[in-house]
Design a protein around this motif. Structure first.
Motif, PDB file in Angstrom:
ATOM      1  N   TRP A  88       0.677  -1.147   0.018  1.00  0.00           N
ATOM      2  CA  TRP A  88       0.001  -0.007  -0.152  1.00  0.00           C
ATOM      3  C   TRP A  88       1.045   1.208  -0.158  1.00  0.00           C
ATOM      4  O   TRP A  88       0.608   2.336  -0.570  1.00  0.00           O
ATOM      5  N   ARG A  89       2.092   1.453   0.697  1.00  0.00           N
ATOM      6  CA  ARG A  89       2.733   2.349   0.667  1.00  0.00           C
ATOM      7  C   ARG A  89       3.805   2.741  -0.348  1.00  0.00           C
ATOM      8  O   ARG A  89       4.020   3.524  -0.674  1.00  0.00           O
ATOM      9  N   HIS A  90       4.180   1.644  -1.078  1.00  0.00           N
ATOM     10  CA  HIS A  90       5.043   1.494  -2.245  1.00  0.00           C
ATOM     11  C   HIS A  90       4.591   0.777  -3.502  1.00  0.00           C
ATOM     12  O   HIS A  90       4.924  -0.579  -3.648  1.00  0.00           O
ATOM     13  N   PRO A  91       3.454   0.875  -3.795  1.00  0.00           N
ATOM     14  CA  PRO A  91       2.780   0.001  -4.971  1.00  0.00           C
ATOM     15  C   PRO A  91       3.698  -0.162  -6.043  1.00  0.00           C
ATOM     16  O   PRO A  91       3.828  -1.449  -6.564  1.00  0.00           O
ATOM     17  N   GLY A  92       4.178   0.647  -6.490  1.00  0.00           N
ATOM     18  CA  GLY A  92       5.269   0.507  -7.652  1.00  0.00           C
ATOM     19  C   GLY A  92       6.434  -0.308  -7.394  1.00  0.00           C
ATOM     20  O   GLY A  92       6.582  -1.416  -8.168  1.00  0.00           O
ATOM     21  N   ALA A  93       7.082  -0.144  -6.212  1.00  0.00           N
ATOM     22  CA  ALA A  93       7.899  -1.422  -5.949  1.00  0.00           C
ATOM     23  C   ALA A  93       7.660  -2.339  -5.614  1.00  0.00           C
ATOM     24  O   ALA A  93       8.278  -3.577  -6.028  1.00  0.00           O
ATOM     25  N   ALA A  94       6.361  -2.682  -5.260  1.00  0.00           N
ATOM     26  CA  ALA A  94       5.766  -4.034  -4.753  1.00  0.00           C
ATOM     27  C   ALA A  94       5.622  -4.866  -5.979  1.00  0.00           C
ATOM     28  O   ALA A  94       5.772  -5.894  -6.302  1.00  0.00           O
ATOM     29  N   MET A  95       5.003  -3.985  -7.045  1.00  0.00           N
ATOM     30  CA  MET A  95       4.620  -4.754  -8.268  1.00  0.00           C
ATOM     31  C   MET A  95       6.029  -5.247  -8.910  1.00  0.00           C
ATOM     32  O   MET A  95       5.928  -6.217  -9.541  1.00  0.00           O
ATOM     33  N   ASP A  96       7.238  -4.682  -9.109  1.00  0.00           N
ATOM     34  CA  ASP A  96       8.211  -4.875  -9.687  1.00  0.00           C
ATOM     35  C   ASP A  96       8.919  -6.074  -8.793  1.00  0.00           C
ATOM     36  O   ASP A  96       9.279  -6.985  -9.439  1.00  0.00           O
ATOM     37  N   ALA A  97       8.682  -6.074  -7.398  1.00  0.00           N
ATOM     38  CA  ALA A  97       9.378  -7.105  -6.723  1.00  0.00           C
ATOM     39  C   ALA A  97       8.793  -8.509  -6.628  1.00  0.00           C
ATOM     40  O   ALA A  97       9.368  -9.139  -6.765  1.00  0.00           O
ATOM     41  N   ILE A  98       7.551  -8.402  -6.964  1.00  0.00           N
ATOM     42  CA  ILE A  98       6.487  -9.440  -6.961  1.00  0.00           C
ATOM     43  C   ILE A  98       6.540  -9.916  -8.678  1.00  0.00           C
ATOM     44  O   ILE A  98       6.868 -11.098  -9.102  1.00  0.00           O
ATOM     45  N   VAL A  99       5.809  -9.074  -9.357  1.00  0.00           N
ATOM     46  CA  VAL A  99       5.658  -9.349 -10.728  1.00  0.00           C
ATOM     47  C   VAL A  99       6.602  -9.263 -11.773  1.00  0.00           C
ATOM     48  O   VAL A  99       7.252 -10.241 -12.514  1.00  0.00           O
ATOM     49  N   GLY A 100       7.673  -8.248 -11.755  1.00  0.00           N
ATOM     50  CA  GLY A 100       8.640  -7.999 -12.399  1.00  0.00           C
ATOM     51  C   GLY A 100       9.821  -9.129 -12.158  1.00  0.00           C
ATOM     52  O   GLY A 100      10.280  -9.723 -13.090  1.00  0.00           O
ATOM     53  N   THR A 102       9.266 -12.182 -10.968  1.00  0.00           N
ATOM     54  CA  THR A 102       8.634 -13.630 -11.218  1.00  0.00           C
ATOM     55  C   THR A 102       8.904 -13.534 -13.076  1.00  0.00           C
ATOM     56  O   THR A 102       9.332 -14.737 -13.601  1.00  0.00           O
ATOM     57  N   ALA A 103       8.469 -12.528 -13.624  1.00  0.00           N
ATOM     58  CA  ALA A 103       9.040 -12.226 -15.053  1.00  0.00           C
ATOM     59  C   ALA A 103      10.318 -12.760 -15.454  1.00  0.00           C
ATOM     60  O   ALA A 103      10.448 -13.278 -16.602  1.00  0.00           O
ATOM     61  N   TRP A 105      12.825 -14.375 -13.933  1.00  0.00           N
ATOM     62  CA  TRP A 105      12.955 -15.741 -13.530  1.00  0.00           C
ATOM     63  C   TRP A 105      12.460 -16.794 -14.670  1.00  0.00           C
ATOM     64  O   TRP A 105      13.101 -17.488 -15.361  1.00  0.00           O
ATOM     65  N   LEU A 106      11.133 -16.322 -14.905  1.00  0.00           N
ATOM     66  CA  LEU A 106      10.399 -17.111 -16.064  1.00  0.00           C
ATOM     67  C   LEU A 106      11.212 -17.087 -17.460  1.00  0.00           C
ATOM     68  O   LEU A 106      11.376 -18.054 -18.272  1.00  0.00           O
ATOM     69  N   GLU A 107      11.238 -15.770 -17.728  1.00  0.00           N
ATOM     70  CA  GLU A 107      12.168 -15.289 -18.950  1.00  0.00           C
ATOM     71  C   GLU A 107      13.528 -16.128 -19.134  1.00  0.00           C
ATOM     72  O   GLU A 107      13.483 -16.948 -20.180  1.00  0.00           O
ATOM     73  N   HIS A 108      14.125 -16.241 -18.277  1.00  0.00           N
ATOM     74  CA  HIS A 108      15.593 -16.750 -18.477  1.00  0.00           C
ATOM     75  C   HIS A 108      15.472 -18.101 -18.201  1.00  0.00           C
ATOM     76  O   HIS A 108      16.185 -19.037 -18.902  1.00  0.00           O
ATOM     77  N   LEU A 109      14.459 -18.874 -17.788  1.00  0.00           N
ATOM     78  CA  LEU A 109      14.504 -19.984 -17.603  1.00  0.00           C
ATOM     79  C   LEU A 109      13.931 -20.779 -19.005  1.00  0.00           C
ATOM     80  O   LEU A 109      14.157 -21.497 -19.557  1.00  0.00           O
ATOM     81  N   ALA A 110      12.649 -19.933 -19.517  1.00  0.00           N
ATOM     82  CA  ALA A 110      12.312 -20.431 -20.791  1.00  0.00           C
ATOM     83  C   ALA A 110      13.346 -20.153 -21.834  1.00  0.00           C
ATOM     84  O   ALA A 110      13.587 -21.289 -22.827  1.00  0.00           O
ATOM     85  N   ALA A 111      14.117 -19.315 -21.705  1.00  0.00           N
ATOM     86  CA  ALA A 111      15.241 -19.271 -22.794  1.00  0.00           C
ATOM     87  C   ALA A 111      16.505 -20.080 -22.767  1.00  0.00           C
ATOM     88  O   ALA A 111      16.979 -20.397 -23.535  1.00  0.00           O
ATOM     89  N   ARG A 112      16.980 -20.210 -21.593  1.00  0.00           N
ATOM     90  CA  ARG A 112      18.071 -20.728 -21.369  1.00  0.00           C
ATOM     91  C   ARG A 112      18.120 -22.168 -20.685  1.00  0.00           C
ATOM     92  O   ARG A 112      19.103 -23.090 -20.718  1.00  0.00           O
ATOM     93  N   ALA A 153      -1.129 -11.143 -10.632  1.00  0.00           N
ATOM     94  CA  ALA A 153      -0.443 -11.074 -11.762  1.00  0.00           C
ATOM     95  C   ALA A 153       0.765 -12.056 -12.142  1.00  0.00           C
ATOM     96  O   ALA A 153       0.844 -12.618 -13.142  1.00  0.00           O
ATOM     97  N   ALA A 154       1.259 -12.211 -11.015  1.00  0.00           N
ATOM     98  CA  ALA A 154       2.582 -13.130 -11.039  1.00  0.00           C
ATOM     99  C   ALA A 154       1.970 -14.606 -11.188  1.00  0.00           C
ATOM    100  O   ALA A 154       2.577 -15.306 -11.986  1.00  0.00           O
ATOM    101  N   GLN A 155       0.985 -15.101 -10.728  1.00  0.00           N
ATOM    102  CA  GLN A 155       0.257 -16.485 -10.772  1.00  0.00           C
ATOM    103  C   GLN A 155      -0.173 -16.449 -12.084  1.00  0.00           C
ATOM    104  O   GLN A 155      -0.136 -17.674 -12.874  1.00  0.00           O
ATOM    105  N   PHE A 156      -0.607 -15.477 -12.934  1.00  0.00           N
ATOM    106  CA  PHE A 156      -0.980 -15.412 -14.362  1.00  0.00           C
ATOM    107  C   PHE A 156       0.097 -15.524 -15.229  1.00  0.00           C
ATOM    108  O   PHE A 156       0.094 -16.260 -16.276  1.00  0.00           O
ATOM    109  N   LEU A 157       1.333 -14.953 -14.783  1.00  0.00           N
ATOM    110  CA  LEU A 157       2.550 -15.387 -15.483  1.00  0.00           C
ATOM    111  C   LEU A 157       2.966 -16.586 -15.615  1.00  0.00           C
ATOM    112  O   LEU A 157       3.370 -17.124 -16.691  1.00  0.00           O
ATOM    113  N   VAL A 158       2.990 -17.207 -14.335  1.00  0.00           N
ATOM    114  CA  VAL A 158       3.471 -18.547 -14.314  1.00  0.00           C
ATOM    115  C   VAL A 158       2.496 -19.508 -14.962  1.00  0.00           C
ATOM    116  O   VAL A 158       3.140 -20.269 -15.909  1.00  0.00           O
TER     117      VAL A 158
END
Length: 325
Positions: A88-100, A102-103, A105-112, A153-158
């Motif tokens: 609630w206090r830092h929504p932008g940072a939280a979105m990156d820490a959780i969604v960004g 996760t994205a 990790w998944l990006e590099h796993l899929a590629a490598r 959002a992270a769950q949907f990315l997975v």
């Protein structure tokens, strides 16, 4: 030997997960944003042999380099802001820490490393205030908090990388899970600390102020929930799994049980203060873990009274240690 990579290993869940993996003979590497030596030293004794490395989850290049060097068989992605109020206090940072993160990790796993399995520690906060308990994998997702939105959002990315890129990627939709290691910012630890304090100070002790006492939660043991993640990683059917005990209790019920275990009536010692109520909170979050039981054979095994006893013993120990200092 299976090599497991655990992100955010310094938190409550990381210690339990590392211990479970080490007991199975797995090699474990954990990541932290902080001092690796300090985090490794703070891990419980049953995590002995765990390697801890520093990692900035915002650095995609560092994630790729770690995956290339470690070549883990499975990644358990636990790292995220632990307190939903921080979002609630830092929504932008939280979105990156959780969604960004996760994205990345998944990006590099899929590629490598597409054969590496991935398990995300998700959250029941993805369900909204209008959802009816108990919640299952079929319950509509509709969060009303920044933390819940990010976890959804992270769950949907997975799911997208599982279905679209063929990764063995799963999300554990974790309902509330506690232990003696739970930080004092959580309501369960606050209640247990209050019990220890009031035991020591007597009838004149200041009351504990909490938010809404009528919200219902499904409180299980963190050790059981981490065992579910291991079962998911080792199973043949990746997917989203609701993880919880299936039993709901109000905050008032938790207070009654905790104070009652100390021979105290909770009502004179607990005050409901609207200032502590959470915006967008869900009235009732109770797991329906039938799918995990059916497909994974997983069930919570720690009785509520045993969990509560652990937490009260830890609160009393903290109280005694503080008094001694």
């Amino acid at each position: 030997m299976t090599h497991a990579l655990v992100t955010g290993i310094g938190g409550q869940d990381g210690g339990y997960l590392a211990a479970l993996l080490r007991a199975r003979g797995h090699r474990v590497t954990g990541t932290t944003r902080g001092d690796p030596a300090a985090v490794a030293a703070a891990l419980p004794a049953d995590c002995a042999g765990t390697d801890v490395v520093r990692l900035d989850p915002a650095d995609g290049g560092a994630i790729a380099a770690l995956l290339d060097a470690a070549r883990p068989d499975v990644v358990y992605h636990l790292a995220a802001p632990a307190d939903p109020n921080v979002a609630w206090r830092h929504p932008g940072a939280a979105m990156d820490a959780i969604v960004g993160a996760t994205a990345r990790w998944l990006e590099h796993l899929a590629a490598r490393h597409p054969a590496t399995r991935f398990v995300l520690a998700g959250s029941c906060q993805v369900f909204g205030p209008d959802s009816a308990a108990p919640q299952s994998e079929m319950t509509p997702i509709g969060p009303r908090t920044p933390y819940g939105v990010a976890k959804a959002a992270a769950q949907f990315l997975v799911a997208s990388f599982r279905d679209g890129r063929g990764l063995h990627a799963s999300t554990a939709i974790l309902f509330n899970h506690e232990s003696a290691r739970r930080p004092a910012t959580y309501v369960t630890a606050r209640v247990c600390d209050a019990v220890a304090r009031i035991e020591a100070e007597g009838a004149g002790a200041a009351p504990l102020e909490l938010g809404t006492l009528t919200v219902v939660r499904d409180w299980g043991h963190a050790r059981d929930h981490m065992a579910a993640l291991v079962t998911m990683a080792e199973g043949d059917a990746p997917g989203d799994y609701v993880i919880g005990t299936g039993t709901g209790r109000t905050v008032a019920d938790f207070c009654a049980a905790a104070f009652g275990a100390a021979g105290l009536d909770w009502r004179p010692h607990v005050v409901s203060n609207p200032a502590f109520a959470r915006a967008g909170d869900v009235p009732a979050l109770v797991a329906d873990p039938a799918r995990a039981a059916r497909l994974l054979g997983w069930r919570a095994t720690t009785p509520f009274d045993a969990l509560l006893g652990e937490m009260l013993d830890a609160a009393r120990a903290r109280r005694h240690a503080t008094a001694a200092r």
